[in-house]
Design a protein around this motif. Structure first.
Motif, mmCIF file in Angstrom:
data_model
loop_
_atom_site.group_PDB
_atom_site.id
_atom_site.type_symbol
_atom_site.label_atom_id
_atom_site.label_comp_id
_atom_site.label_asym_id
_atom_site.label_seq_id
_atom_site.Cartn_x
_atom_site.Cartn_y
_atom_site.Cartn_z
ATOM 1 N N PRO A 21 0.799 -1.232 0.000
ATOM 2 C CA PRO A 21 0.000 0.000 0.000
ATOM 3 C C PRO A 21 0.823 1.269 0.000
ATOM 4 C CG PRO A 21 -0.079 -1.077 2.145
ATOM 5 C CD PRO A 21 0.597 -2.033 1.219
ATOM 6 N N ASN A 22 2.002 1.231 0.611
ATOM 7 C CA ASN A 22 2.837 2.438 0.686
ATOM 8 C C ASN A 22 4.262 2.016 1.049
ATOM 9 O OD1 ASN A 22 2.934 5.469 2.742
ATOM 10 N ND2 ASN A 22 3.723 5.088 0.708
ATOM 11 N N GLY A 23 5.107 1.862 0.053
ATOM 12 C CA GLY A 23 6.469 1.406 0.291
ATOM 13 C C GLY A 23 7.345 2.499 0.875
ATOM 14 N N ASP A 34 4.950 0.525 11.785
ATOM 15 C CA ASP A 34 5.480 1.186 12.965
ATOM 16 C C ASP A 34 6.287 0.165 13.770
ATOM 17 O OD1 ASP A 34 3.655 -0.401 14.325
ATOM 18 O OD2 ASP A 34 2.283 1.243 14.802
ATOM 19 N N TYR A 35 6.757 0.559 14.947
ATOM 20 C CA TYR A 35 7.614 -0.324 15.731
ATOM 21 C C TYR A 35 6.863 -1.517 16.319
ATOM 22 C CZ TYR A 35 11.358 3.093 15.340
ATOM 23 O OH TYR A 35 12.336 3.925 14.846
ATOM 24 N N SER A 36 5.538 -1.476 16.281
ATOM 25 C CA SER A 36 4.743 -2.611 16.758
ATOM 26 C C SER A 36 4.263 -3.483 15.604
ATOM 27 C CB SER A 36 3.541 -2.106 17.568
ATOM 28 O OG SER A 36 3.967 -1.380 18.714
ATOM 29 N N ASN A 37 4.775 -3.208 14.394
ATOM 30 C CA ASN A 37 4.471 -3.971 13.187
ATOM 31 C C ASN A 37 3.046 -3.759 12.687
ATOM 32 O OD1 ASN A 37 5.770 -5.637 11.231
ATOM 33 N ND2 ASN A 37 4.451 -7.332 11.861
ATOM 34 N N PHE A 38 2.445 -2.651 13.068
ATOM 35 C CA PHE A 38 1.171 -2.271 12.457
ATOM 36 C C PHE A 38 1.458 -1.575 11.131
ATOM 37 C CE2 PHE A 38 -0.102 -2.939 16.784
ATOM 38 C CZ PHE A 38 -1.428 -3.351 16.727
ATOM 39 N N GLY A 39 0.723 -1.941 10.088
ATOM 40 C CA GLY A 39 0.929 -1.337 8.789
ATOM 41 C C GLY A 39 0.584 0.141 8.785
ATOM 42 N N GLU A 40 1.252 0.900 7.946
ATOM 43 C CA GLU A 40 1.057 2.339 7.903
ATOM 44 C C GLU A 40 1.046 2.841 6.465
ATOM 45 O OE1 GLU A 40 3.186 6.486 9.512
ATOM 46 O OE2 GLU A 40 4.034 4.528 10.029
ATOM 47 N N MET A 41 0.177 3.776 6.202
ATOM 48 C CA MET A 41 0.189 4.571 4.973
ATOM 49 C C MET A 41 0.269 6.036 5.391
ATOM 50 S SD MET A 41 -2.797 2.818 2.629
ATOM 51 C CE MET A 41 -2.582 4.053 1.331
ATOM 52 N N THR A 42 1.224 6.773 4.848
ATOM 53 C CA THR A 42 1.394 8.151 5.273
ATOM 54 C C THR A 42 0.251 9.036 4.756
ATOM 55 O OG1 THR A 42 2.697 8.809 3.338
ATOM 56 C CG2 THR A 42 3.892 7.863 5.223
ATOM 57 N N ASP A 43 0.039 10.133 5.453
ATOM 58 C CA ASP A 43 -0.971 11.096 5.006
ATOM 59 C C ASP A 43 -0.611 11.671 3.641
ATOM 60 O OD1 ASP A 43 1.239 12.353 6.423
ATOM 61 O OD2 ASP A 43 0.162 14.236 6.160
ATOM 62 N N VAL A 44 0.692 11.754 3.343
ATOM 63 C CA VAL A 44 1.128 12.281 2.050
ATOM 64 C C VAL A 44 0.661 11.370 0.922
ATOM 65 C CG1 VAL A 44 3.135 12.870 0.647
ATOM 66 C CG2 VAL A 44 3.119 13.420 3.081
ATOM 67 N N SER A 45 0.809 10.048 1.095
ATOM 68 C CA SER A 45 0.386 9.118 0.050
ATOM 69 C C SER A 45 -1.133 9.133 -0.123
ATOM 70 C CB SER A 45 0.863 7.700 0.372
ATOM 71 O OG SER A 45 0.150 7.136 1.460
ATOM 72 N N ILE A 46 -1.861 9.297 0.972
ATOM 73 C CA ILE A 46 -3.320 9.348 0.889
ATOM 74 C C ILE A 46 -3.781 10.617 0.166
ATOM 75 C CG2 ILE A 46 -5.443 9.521 2.254
ATOM 76 C CD1 ILE A 46 -3.998 7.797 4.384
ATOM 77 N N LYS A 47 -3.173 11.743 0.493
ATOM 78 C CA LYS A 47 -3.545 12.991 -0.180
ATOM 79 C C LYS A 47 -3.166 12.957 -1.658
ATOM 80 C CE LYS A 47 -1.746 15.678 3.076
ATOM 81 N NZ LYS A 47 -1.352 16.911 3.817
ATOM 82 N N ARG A 48 -2.094 12.219 -1.998
ATOM 83 C CA ARG A 48 -1.746 12.067 -3.407
ATOM 84 C C ARG A 48 -2.878 11.380 -4.161
ATOM 85 N NH1 ARG A 48 0.458 14.795 -6.433
ATOM 86 N NH2 ARG A 48 -1.585 14.591 -7.396
ATOM 87 N N LYS A 49 -3.446 10.340 -3.565
ATOM 88 C CA LYS A 49 -4.546 9.614 -4.210
ATOM 89 C C LYS A 49 -5.802 10.475 -4.275
ATOM 90 C CE LYS A 49 -2.591 5.338 -2.375
ATOM 91 N NZ LYS A 49 -1.801 5.057 -3.577
ATOM 92 N N ILE A 50 -6.060 11.257 -3.234
ATOM 93 C CA ILE A 50 -7.215 12.152 -3.259
ATOM 94 C C ILE A 50 -7.057 13.177 -4.381
ATOM 95 C CG2 ILE A 50 -8.453 13.939 -1.982
ATOM 96 C CD1 ILE A 50 -7.831 12.412 0.585
ATOM 97 N N ARG A 51 -5.865 13.751 -4.494
ATOM 98 C CA ARG A 51 -5.616 14.721 -5.568
ATOM 99 C C ARG A 51 -5.815 14.085 -6.946
ATOM 100 N NH1 ARG A 51 -1.364 16.971 -1.907
ATOM 101 N NH2 ARG A 51 -1.720 19.239 -1.757
ATOM 102 N N ASP A 52 -5.306 12.854 -7.114
ATOM 103 C CA ASP A 52 -5.449 12.183 -8.413
ATOM 104 C C ASP A 52 -6.911 11.977 -8.774
ATOM 105 O OD1 ASP A 52 -2.730 12.089 -8.766
ATOM 106 O OD2 ASP A 52 -2.512 10.006 -8.104
ATOM 107 N N ARG A 53 -7.714 11.543 -7.780
ATOM 108 C CA ARG A 53 -9.131 11.320 -8.067
ATOM 109 C C ARG A 53 -9.845 12.649 -8.362
ATOM 110 N NH1 ARG A 53 -6.638 7.391 -7.092
ATOM 111 N NH2 ARG A 53 -6.168 7.835 -9.261
ATOM 112 N N LEU A 54 -9.477 13.712 -7.651
ATOM 113 C CA LEU A 54 -10.079 15.022 -7.908
ATOM 114 C C LEU A 54 -9.678 15.543 -9.281
ATOM 115 C CD1 LEU A 54 -9.594 16.744 -4.430
ATOM 116 C CD2 LEU A 54 -11.767 16.030 -5.437
#
Length: 294
Positions: A21-23, A34-54
């Motif tokens: 989802p976000n390398g 994160d340090y507890s091995n929970f997956g993460e997607m940065t806000d920057v990558s999410i806003k990139r996708k929002i911009r693309d759809r807009l």
């Protein structure tokens, strides 16, 4: 057009299956954790996708000069001929770029500037190395930065539970020289994927800041319309078609500008389970709208 009249909070639940989802480019492009091995997607990558759809929405509407163009465009989805943000800003704003009208004009032209804000960092036109009358170096005007604070904030997405990452060794062979008859030497590579996981992220829209940028109720509805389609037309080798999908969009619209509850309390009312199901604690007077993913 009136600016946003009611505070809005929202949440997006998404499913990942055999995708990255976000390398992280500083970690061999492994999926972020994160340090507890929970997956993460940065806000920057999410806003990139929002911009693309807009941007796709704006192109589909005929590229009208209606203030809904996107300023920060990705190279593979550009809808104009400009090669940089500076070139785009200079072409659209002209001589007003750098003046006290920059923020007002930028917000009237670009939807993502009205929503997320933008920093216009302008270099000085003075030549470097100029001397003062006493012979000392003149630092001169180092330029100006015009910051626009947007009313829409998006948090990073985190998985509901720790994720498993599978790494696969691959070989790559490319005949990049000559007539193509001679095969180049193989090179080794690695691809990573999240086997499966449920992620969720939150966001908010602030009417007080919307007054500064002109972000309107119509703009909020535009974001609401693209959130269920966040991963459409976003396919890549790391994210094959169908490997990522929005499960639900939860939309809370308050009855006033200041909000009936804090965003923290609203976001905390949502509980997401590892199978993608969810529950929402009742908040008196605030009824969430639940939208299916596309």
């Amino acid at each position: 057009m009136t600016t946003l009249q009611n505070k809005i909070d929202f949440a997006v639940i998404l499913r990942v299956k055999n995708a990255n989802p976000n390398g992280d480019p500083l970690n061999g492009n492994r999926p972020r954790t994160d340090y507890s091995n929970f997956g993460e997607m940065t806000d920057v990558s999410i806003k990139r996708k929002i911009r693309d759809r807009l941007l796709e929405r704006w192109v589909a509407a005929g590229k009208a000069d209606d203030g809904n163009m996107i300023f920060v465009q990705s190279d593979d989805r550009k809808a104009d001929e400009y090669k940089s943000l500076r070139a785009r800003a200079e072409a659209v704003l002209g001589k007003a770029l750098g003046s006290d009208q920059t923020a007002l004009l930028a917000c009237s032209k670009w939807l993502d500037v009205r929503a997320f804000g933008q920093l216009f960092a302008l270099k000085s036109n003075k030549k470097a190395g100029k001397k003062n009358d006493d012979g000392s170096d003149d630092e001169g005007d180092t330029g100006v930065s015009i910051g626009i604070r947007g009313p829409v904030t998006v948090q990073s997405a985190f998985s509901v539970e720790p994720i498993d990452i599978t790494s696969t060794q691959i070989t790559k062979s490319v005949s990049g020289e000559g007539d193509g008859t001679k095969r180049s030497s193989d090179t080794m590579g690695t691809k990573h994927r999240v086997d499966q996981g449920i992620y969720r992220f939150f966001g908010s829209m602030n009417p007080q800041l919307a007054e500064k940028t002109g972000f309107s109720d119509a703009d909020a509805q535009a974001l609401k319309a693209v959130l269920p389609k966040l991963f459409e037309n976003d396919e890549s080798s790391a994210r094959p078609a169908g490997s990522m999908e929005v499960v639900k969009v939860i939309w809370w619209q308050h009855n006033c500008k200041s909000g009936q509850y804090s965003s923290a309390k609203v976001h905390r009312s949502l509980t997401v389970n590892p199978d993608g199901s969810y529950s929402i604690d009742s908040l008196d007077g605030l009824v969430p709208e639940c939208l299916d993913g596309f």
